[in-house]
Design a protein around this motif. Structure first.
Motif: not given
Length: 285
Positions: A81-92
């Protein structure tokens, strides 16, 4: 990276040796917090800090209508989905900052970190800086936790939790980004002659983002061994981006932060899904 970890470990050993030799320890606790923590059977051993600077690159700045044939809400927790990579970076980034604070806690011989303050800000040289600052504490007891815990709770709230038969097990995060493309209905409902009415698509969008963030928070709390969560922060932000031809995407970013907690003396672990208790403890001002 290895050199940085070695430096942090060496600094922790040096501070631990200084404390054991009778030197002064530092903390981020107020006098009232210190008294409360001590009354709960813990002693501070030093202030700890974890930080991580992340470069946030391309995060999916495309029109969400090109991603899906449906004009409903697209969730970041959905595959590709859009922004899924961003969310993974926010968690990491958050987990790395917290993990480094825990590493300093271990170096000081601590059993956990209380009063953790999470901050996110722009780094002057570029990127985003994530920091976790708190006070490492050690149990004045032969019974010690198997691994250091982390908690956003103030000293007073931490003491209330312990006296009530609960213990913190770790910081928990729930992060979701939802995006919705304008459709015919939203354009009509926000048009010049729409009058006062609910915009169904926007209600759906923000509801889905909050619900997804809560679900992520529940999973993170369970992974920490928690029975429930006391919530610190529920931050919801809305922005929009142009898609061309007068159409827009509306994007909602929901970030929930809390401390997962578990009861003392639990005789057995639940094996299946269980309800998540979410509570708010008001801090003393």
């Amino acid at each position: 990276m290895a050199g940085g970890a070695a430096d942090r470990s060496a600094a922790g050993r040096e501070r631990k040796a200084r404390v054991q030799a009778g030197g002064a320890w530092d903390s981020a606790l107020s006098a009232q917090e210190f008294a409360a923590v001590e009354g709960a059977g813990f002693e501070p051993v030093g202030q700890v800090l974890g930080t991580a600077v992340f470069h946030i690159g391309y995060v999916g700045n495309w029109c969400s209508n090109t991603w899906s044939s449906s004009w409903g809400s697209a969730m970041s927790s959905t595959a590709r989905a859009p922004f899924s990579d961003l969310v993974r970076a926010m968690y990491a980034a958050r987990r790395q900052a917290v993990g480094r604070a825990v590493a300093e806690c271990r170096g000081l011989g601590g059993d956990g970190v209380v009063g953790v303050k999470l901050r996110v800000g722009a780094f002057p040289a570029g990127g985003v800086e994530f920091t976790a600052l708190g006070t490492a504490v050690r149990a004045v007891s032969p019974v010690r936790p198997a691994r250091p815990f982390t908690s956003h709770l103030s000293g007073q709230d931490f003491a209330r939790l312990v006296h009530s038969g609960w213990v913190p097990t770790g910081l928990a995060f729930g992060i979701s980004v939802a995006t919705r493309h304008d459709d015919y209905d939203t354009r009509v409902q926000t048009g010049r002659f729409a009058g006062n009415r609910e915009v169904d698509g926007y209600t759906e969008l923000i509801t889905h983002a909050r619900r997804d963030a809560r679900a992520q928070l529940a999973r993170d709390a369970a992974s920490n061994g928690g029975d429930g969560v006391v919530v610190d922060e529920t931050d919801v932000r809305v922005r929009e981006q142009e898609c061309g031809n007068g159409y827009r995407d509306h994007i909602v970013e929901a970030v929930f932060v809390g401390t997962s907690i578990a009861r003392f003396g639990r005789s057995r672990r639940h094996t299946g899904p269980r309800p998540l208790t979410i509570m708010r403890l008001e801090r003393e001002r």
